[in-house]
Design a protein around this motif. Structure first.
Motif, PDB file in Angstrom:
ATOM      1  N   MET A 178       0.817  -1.169   0.000  1.00 45.53           N
ATOM      2  CA  MET A 178       0.000   0.000   0.000  1.00 45.53           C
ATOM      3  C   MET A 178       0.866   1.239   0.000  1.00 45.53           C
ATOM      4  O   MET A 178       1.890   1.284   0.660  1.00 45.53           O
ATOM      5  N   ALA A 179       0.388   2.225  -0.708  1.00 45.34           N
ATOM      6  CA  ALA A 179       1.117   3.488  -0.736  1.00 45.34           C
ATOM      7  C   ALA A 179       0.744   4.299   0.489  1.00 45.34           C
ATOM      8  O   ALA A 179      -0.416   4.354   0.891  1.00 45.34           O
ATOM      9  N   GLN A 180       1.746   4.888   1.100  1.00 47.95           N
ATOM     10  CA  GLN A 180       1.486   5.703   2.274  1.00 47.95           C
ATOM     11  C   GLN A 180       1.169   7.123   1.833  1.00 47.95           C
ATOM     12  O   GLN A 180       1.702   7.611   0.839  1.00 47.95           O
ATOM     13  N   PRO A 181       0.292   7.794   2.575  1.00 43.31           N
ATOM     14  CA  PRO A 181      -0.065   9.164   2.188  1.00 43.31           C
ATOM     15  C   PRO A 181       1.142  10.086   2.307  1.00 43.31           C
ATOM     16  O   PRO A 181       1.988   9.929   3.172  1.00 43.31           O
ATOM     17  N   ALA A 182       1.183  11.055   1.413  1.00 43.29           N
ATOM     18  CA  ALA A 182       2.293  11.999   1.408  1.00 43.29           C
ATOM     19  C   ALA A 182       2.193  12.912   2.626  1.00 43.29           C
ATOM     20  O   ALA A 182       1.102  13.293   3.049  1.00 43.29           O
ATOM     21  N   LYS A 183       3.351  13.257   3.179  1.00 42.11           N
ATOM     22  CA  LYS A 183       3.375  14.159   4.322  1.00 42.11           C
ATOM     23  C   LYS A 183       3.138  15.576   3.832  1.00 42.11           C
ATOM     24  O   LYS A 183       3.602  15.957   2.760  1.00 42.11           O
ATOM     25  N   PRO A 184       2.391  16.363   4.596  1.00 44.04           N
ATOM     26  CA  PRO A 184       2.133  17.732   4.166  1.00 44.04           C
ATOM     27  C   PRO A 184       3.419  18.551   4.172  1.00 44.04           C
ATOM     28  O   PRO A 184       4.333  18.306   4.948  1.00 44.04           O
ATOM     29  N   ALA A 185       3.464  19.517   3.277  1.00 44.86           N
ATOM     30  CA  ALA A 185       4.635  20.391   3.201  1.00 44.86           C
ATOM     31  C   ALA A 185       4.706  21.240   4.466  1.00 44.86           C
ATOM     32  O   ALA A 185       3.750  21.351   5.232  1.00 44.86           O
ATOM     33  N   SER A 186       5.840  21.838   4.686  1.00 39.75           N
ATOM     34  CA  SER A 186       6.002  22.662   5.882  1.00 39.75           C
ATOM     35  C   SER A 186       5.068  23.860   5.808  1.00 39.75           C
ATOM     36  O   SER A 186       4.644  24.273   4.735  1.00 39.75           O
ATOM     37  N   THR A 187       4.779  24.426   6.963  1.00 45.80           N
ATOM     38  CA  THR A 187       3.837  25.535   7.029  1.00 45.80           C
ATOM     39  C   THR A 187       4.441  26.770   6.386  1.00 45.80           C
ATOM     40  O   THR A 187       5.656  26.989   6.414  1.00 45.80           O
ATOM     41  N   VAL A 188       3.586  27.582   5.803  1.00 45.68           N
ATOM     42  CA  VAL A 188       4.030  28.800   5.139  1.00 45.68           C
ATOM     43  C   VAL A 188       3.977  29.935   6.149  1.00 45.68           C
ATOM     44  O   VAL A 188       2.960  30.153   6.800  1.00 45.68           O
ATOM     45  N   LYS A 189       5.068  30.652   6.270  1.00 49.28           N
ATOM     46  CA  LYS A 189       5.125  31.767   7.204  1.00 49.28           C
ATOM     47  C   LYS A 189       4.860  33.054   6.451  1.00 49.28           C
ATOM     48  O   LYS A 189       5.387  33.277   5.364  1.00 49.28           O
ATOM     49  N   THR A 190       4.028  33.885   7.034  1.00 51.76           N
ATOM     50  CA  THR A 190       3.721  35.171   6.413  1.00 51.76           C
ATOM     51  C   THR A 190       4.263  36.289   7.275  1.00 51.76           C
ATOM     52  O   THR A 190       4.518  36.119   8.466  1.00 51.76           O
ATOM     53  N   THR A 191       4.395  37.451   6.673  1.00 55.83           N
ATOM     54  CA  THR A 191       4.923  38.589   7.424  1.00 55.83           C
ATOM     55  C   THR A 191       3.819  39.391   8.089  1.00 55.83           C
ATOM     56  O   THR A 191       4.085  40.179   8.973  1.00 55.83           O
ATOM     57  N   GLN A 192       2.560  39.187   7.682  1.00 54.14           N
ATOM     58  CA  GLN A 192       1.458  39.941   8.260  1.00 54.14           C
ATOM     59  C   GLN A 192       0.812  39.117   9.358  1.00 54.14           C
ATOM     60  O   GLN A 192       0.666  37.907   9.248  1.00 54.14           O
TER      61      GLN A 192
END
Length: 92
Positions: free
Chosen positions: A1-15
């Motif tokens: 079985m294929a394992q689900p892909a891990k989510p990408a790192s969180t996006v940081k915003t300046t606001q």
């Protein structure tokens, strides 16, 4: 079985996120239905209940009341219910 892909790192915003503004508006709450809509809806429920009372009953299964009049009363109650839902509220 294929394992689900891990989510990408969180996006940081300046606001900074804006806090939800609380409105202290003096506007009255606008309901979808008017008082007359609820009256018609209660009347339709009563008519449907009366139709089922007419259908219930004694030993005579083939009476005209049970096989003709009671179903017509129940259908009339459902029609009143549809009318109560679709009726536009009066504008002031």
């Amino acid at each position: 079985m294929a394992q689900p892909a891990k989510p990408a790192s969180t996006v940081k915003t300046t606001q900074a996120a804006k806090p939800a503004s609380k409105t202290t508006g003096t506007e009255p709450v606008q309901f979808i239905f008017d008082k007359s809509n609820y009256r018609w809806l209660i009347i339709s429920v009563a008519v449907v209940a009366f139709g089922f009372v007419l259908m219930a009953g004694t030993t005579d299964i083939y009476s005209t009341t049970k096989i003709v009049i009671a179903p017509i009363v129940v259908l009339a109650g459902f029609a009143l219910g549809f009318f109560a839902i679709l009726k536009k509220p009066a504008t002031n």
